[in-house]
Scaffold this motif. Structure first.
Motif, PDB file in Angstrom:
ATOM      1  N   MET A   1      11.321   6.830  -1.617  1.00 13.35           N
ATOM      2  CA  MET A   1      10.605   6.647  -0.362  1.00 13.35           C
ATOM      3  C   MET A   1       9.215   7.253  -0.491  1.00 13.35           C
ATOM      4  SD  MET A   1      10.817   5.413   2.605  1.00 13.35           S
ATOM      5  CE  MET A   1       9.767   5.459   3.999  1.00 13.35           C
ATOM      6  N   ALA A   2       8.283   6.689   0.255  1.00 17.06           N
ATOM      7  CA  ALA A   2       6.900   7.148   0.203  1.00 17.06           C
ATOM      8  C   ALA A   2       6.765   8.523   0.861  1.00 17.06           C
ATOM      9  CB  ALA A   2       6.014   6.145   0.917  1.00 17.06           C
ATOM     10  N   ASN A   3       5.882   9.349   0.307  1.00 13.59           N
ATOM     11  CA  ASN A   3       5.666  10.691   0.841  1.00 13.59           C
ATOM     12  C   ASN A   3       4.269  10.872   1.407  1.00 13.59           C
ATOM     13  OD1 ASN A   3       8.231  11.690   0.233  1.00 13.59           O
ATOM     14  ND2 ASN A   3       7.645  12.037  -1.892  1.00 13.59           N
ATOM     15  N   HIS A   4       3.287  10.237   0.815  1.00 11.57           N
ATOM     16  CA  HIS A   4       1.912  10.400   1.274  1.00 11.57           C
ATOM     17  C   HIS A   4       1.667   9.575   2.532  1.00 11.57           C
ATOM     18  CE1 HIS A   4       0.680  12.639  -2.253  1.00 11.57           C
ATOM     19  NE2 HIS A   4       1.347  11.778  -2.985  1.00 11.57           N
ATOM     20  N   PRO A   5       0.801  10.070   3.399  1.00  8.86           N
ATOM     21  CA  PRO A   5       0.527   9.335   4.643  1.00  8.86           C
ATOM     22  C   PRO A   5       0.053   7.902   4.402  1.00  8.86           C
ATOM     23  CG  PRO A   5      -0.408  11.537   4.757  1.00  8.86           C
ATOM     24  CD  PRO A   5       0.109  11.360   3.366  1.00  8.86           C
ATOM     25  N   SER A   6      -0.783   7.709   3.407  1.00  8.48           N
ATOM     26  CA  SER A   6      -1.291   6.353   3.137  1.00  8.48           C
ATOM     27  C   SER A   6      -0.160   5.446   2.652  1.00  8.48           C
ATOM     28  CB  SER A   6      -2.399   6.400   2.091  1.00  8.48           C
ATOM     29  OG  SER A   6      -1.938   6.958   0.884  1.00  8.48           O
ATOM     30  N   ALA A   7       0.761   6.010   1.870  1.00  8.80           N
ATOM     31  CA  ALA A   7       1.894   5.213   1.384  1.00  8.80           C
ATOM     32  C   ALA A   7       2.849   4.882   2.525  1.00  8.80           C
ATOM     33  CB  ALA A   7       2.617   5.963   0.288  1.00  8.80           C
ATOM     34  N   LEU A   8       3.040   5.819   3.448  1.00  7.69           N
ATOM     35  CA  LEU A   8       3.884   5.564   4.620  1.00  7.69           C
ATOM     36  C   LEU A   8       3.284   4.455   5.478  1.00  7.69           C
ATOM     37  CD1 LEU A   8       4.759   9.248   5.578  1.00  7.69           C
ATOM     38  CD2 LEU A   8       6.336   7.508   4.710  1.00  7.69           C
ATOM     39  N   LYS A   9       1.969   4.513   5.629  1.00 12.74           N
ATOM     40  CA  LYS A   9       1.281   3.471   6.403  1.00 12.74           C
ATOM     41  C   LYS A   9       1.445   2.118   5.718  1.00 12.74           C
ATOM     42  CE  LYS A   9      -3.203   2.170   8.279  1.00 12.74           C
ATOM     43  NZ  LYS A   9      -4.624   2.510   8.414  1.00 12.74           N
ATOM     44  N   ARG A  10       1.340   2.102   4.402  1.00 12.83           N
ATOM     45  CA  ARG A  10       1.500   0.865   3.635  1.00 12.83           C
ATOM     46  C   ARG A  10       2.888   0.261   3.844  1.00 12.83           C
ATOM     47  NH1 ARG A  10      -2.106  -2.532   2.689  1.00 12.83           N
ATOM     48  NH2 ARG A  10      -3.837  -1.765   1.507  1.00 12.83           N
ATOM     49  N   VAL A  11       3.918   1.115   3.884  1.00 13.24           N
ATOM     50  CA  VAL A  11       5.284   0.644   4.105  1.00 13.24           C
ATOM     51  C   VAL A  11       5.385  -0.030   5.471  1.00 13.24           C
ATOM     52  CG1 VAL A  11       7.671   1.396   4.479  1.00 13.24           C
ATOM     53  CG2 VAL A  11       6.360   2.295   2.559  1.00 13.24           C
ATOM     54  N   LYS A  12       4.808   0.590   6.487  1.00  8.88           N
ATOM     55  CA  LYS A  12       4.834   0.019   7.841  1.00  8.88           C
ATOM     56  C   LYS A  12       4.100  -1.313   7.871  1.00  8.88           C
ATOM     57  CE  LYS A  12       4.869   4.459  10.221  1.00  8.88           C
ATOM     58  NZ  LYS A  12       4.067   5.368  11.053  1.00  8.88           N
ATOM     59  N   GLN A  13       2.923  -1.369   7.235  1.00  9.14           N
ATOM     60  CA  GLN A  13       2.142  -2.600   7.217  1.00  9.14           C
ATOM     61  C   GLN A  13       2.902  -3.714   6.503  1.00  9.14           C
ATOM     62  OE1 GLN A  13      -1.449  -1.212   5.317  1.00  9.14           O
ATOM     63  NE2 GLN A  13      -2.532  -1.050   7.273  1.00  9.14           N
ATOM     64  N   SER A  14       3.557  -3.363   5.414  1.00  7.19           N
ATOM     65  CA  SER A  14       4.317  -4.356   4.655  1.00  7.19           C
ATOM     66  C   SER A  14       5.464  -4.926   5.482  1.00  7.19           C
ATOM     67  CB  SER A  14       4.875  -3.744   3.374  1.00  7.19           C
ATOM     68  OG  SER A  14       3.827  -3.366   2.528  1.00  7.19           O
ATOM     69  N   GLN A  15       6.135  -4.073   6.235  1.00  6.76           N
ATOM     70  CA  GLN A  15       7.244  -4.537   7.075  1.00  6.76           C
ATOM     71  C   GLN A  15       6.749  -5.485   8.154  1.00  6.76           C
ATOM     72  OE1 GLN A  15       8.914  -0.836   8.372  1.00  6.76           O
ATOM     73  NE2 GLN A  15      10.292  -0.671   6.605  1.00  6.76           N
ATOM     74  N   VAL A  16       5.628  -5.141   8.781  1.00  8.11           N
ATOM     75  CA  VAL A  16       5.063  -5.992   9.834  1.00  8.11           C
ATOM     76  C   VAL A  16       4.666  -7.348   9.252  1.00  8.11           C
ATOM     77  CG1 VAL A  16       3.088  -6.269  11.377  1.00  8.11           C
ATOM     78  CG2 VAL A  16       4.306  -4.108  11.304  1.00  8.11           C
ATOM     79  N   ARG A  17       4.004  -7.326   8.100  1.00 10.12           N
ATOM     80  CA  ARG A  17       3.575  -8.577   7.462  1.00 10.12           C
ATOM     81  C   ARG A  17       4.766  -9.412   7.029  1.00 10.12           C
ATOM     82  NH1 ARG A  17      -0.795  -5.295   4.770  1.00 10.12           N
ATOM     83  NH2 ARG A  17      -2.589  -5.648   6.103  1.00 10.12           N
ATOM     84  N   ARG A  18       5.801  -8.752   6.508  1.00  9.14           N
ATOM     85  CA  ARG A  18       7.000  -9.456   6.064  1.00  9.14           C
ATOM     86  C   ARG A  18       7.646 -10.203   7.226  1.00  9.14           C
ATOM     87  NH1 ARG A  18      11.819  -7.370   6.496  1.00  9.14           N
ATOM     88  NH2 ARG A  18      13.522  -8.582   5.645  1.00  9.14           N
ATOM     89  N   LEU A  19       7.768  -9.530   8.360  1.00  8.74           N
ATOM     90  CA  LEU A  19       8.357 -10.171   9.534  1.00  8.74           C
ATOM     91  C   LEU A  19       7.494 -11.337  10.017  1.00  8.74           C
ATOM     92  CD1 LEU A  19       9.593  -7.043  11.519  1.00  8.74           C
ATOM     93  CD2 LEU A  19      10.970  -8.727  10.285  1.00  8.74           C
ATOM     94  N   ARG A  20       6.185 -11.146  10.019  1.00  9.21           N
ATOM     95  CA  ARG A  20       5.282 -12.209  10.457  1.00  9.21           C
ATOM     96  C   ARG A  20       5.370 -13.404   9.512  1.00  9.21           C
ATOM     97  NH1 ARG A  20       0.134 -10.181   9.842  1.00  9.21           N
ATOM     98  NH2 ARG A  20       0.514  -8.781  11.572  1.00  9.21           N
ATOM     99  N   ASN A  21       5.385 -13.129   8.200  1.00  8.66           N
ATOM    100  CA  ASN A  21       5.463 -14.209   7.218  1.00  8.66           C
ATOM    101  C   ASN A  21       6.779 -14.972   7.344  1.00  8.66           C
ATOM    102  OD1 ASN A  21       2.992 -13.417   6.272  1.00  8.66           O
ATOM    103  ND2 ASN A  21       3.773 -12.432   4.438  1.00  8.66           N
ATOM    104  N   MET A  22       7.874 -14.251   7.580  1.00  6.25           N
ATOM    105  CA  MET A  22       9.168 -14.912   7.757  1.00  6.25           C
ATOM    106  C   MET A  22       9.131 -15.836   8.965  1.00  6.25           C
ATOM    107  SD  MET A  22      11.911 -11.864   6.824  1.00  6.25           S
ATOM    108  CE  MET A  22      12.955 -12.365   8.152  1.00  6.25           C
TER     109      MET A  22
END
Length: 91
Positions: A1-22
């Motif tokens: 799992m991501a530990n850095h704030p920027s990596a955590l933000k990236r995980v959230k962004q990826s999830q949002v994009r994944r749902l939108r793309n689906m």
């Protein structure tokens, strides 16, 4: 799992994009399926607006990076070809 704030933000962004793309891909598949069903019934007049709608959705997805632009172009070409073959073919 991501530990850095920027990596955590990236995980959230990826999830949002994944749902939108689906959602976008599902909408495209539904519209294309609807086009094929209408085309099978033999109603070219009602198939044309659905094809235009499908082309619009596919083109938008291609331009936004949801699907590869060449994939979008290929799908649009196949839809157009199918409608043209149906219109030229004697009923």
């Amino acid at each position: 799992m991501a530990n850095h704030p920027s990596a955590l933000k990236r995980v959230k962004q990826s999830q949002v994009r994944r749902l939108r793309n689906m959602s976008v891909k599902s909408r495209i598949k539904t519209t294309v399926k609807k086009f094929h069903q209408i085309l099978e019934t033999g109603s070219l007049e009602s198939a044309r607006p659905v094809m235009i709608q499908a082309i619009s959705q596919i083109d938008r997805a291609g331009s936004k990076g949801v699907v590869h632009p060449r994939t979008a172009s290929r799908k649009i070409s196949r839809l157009s070809k199918k409608l043209h073959q149906r219109s030229v073919q004697p009923a």
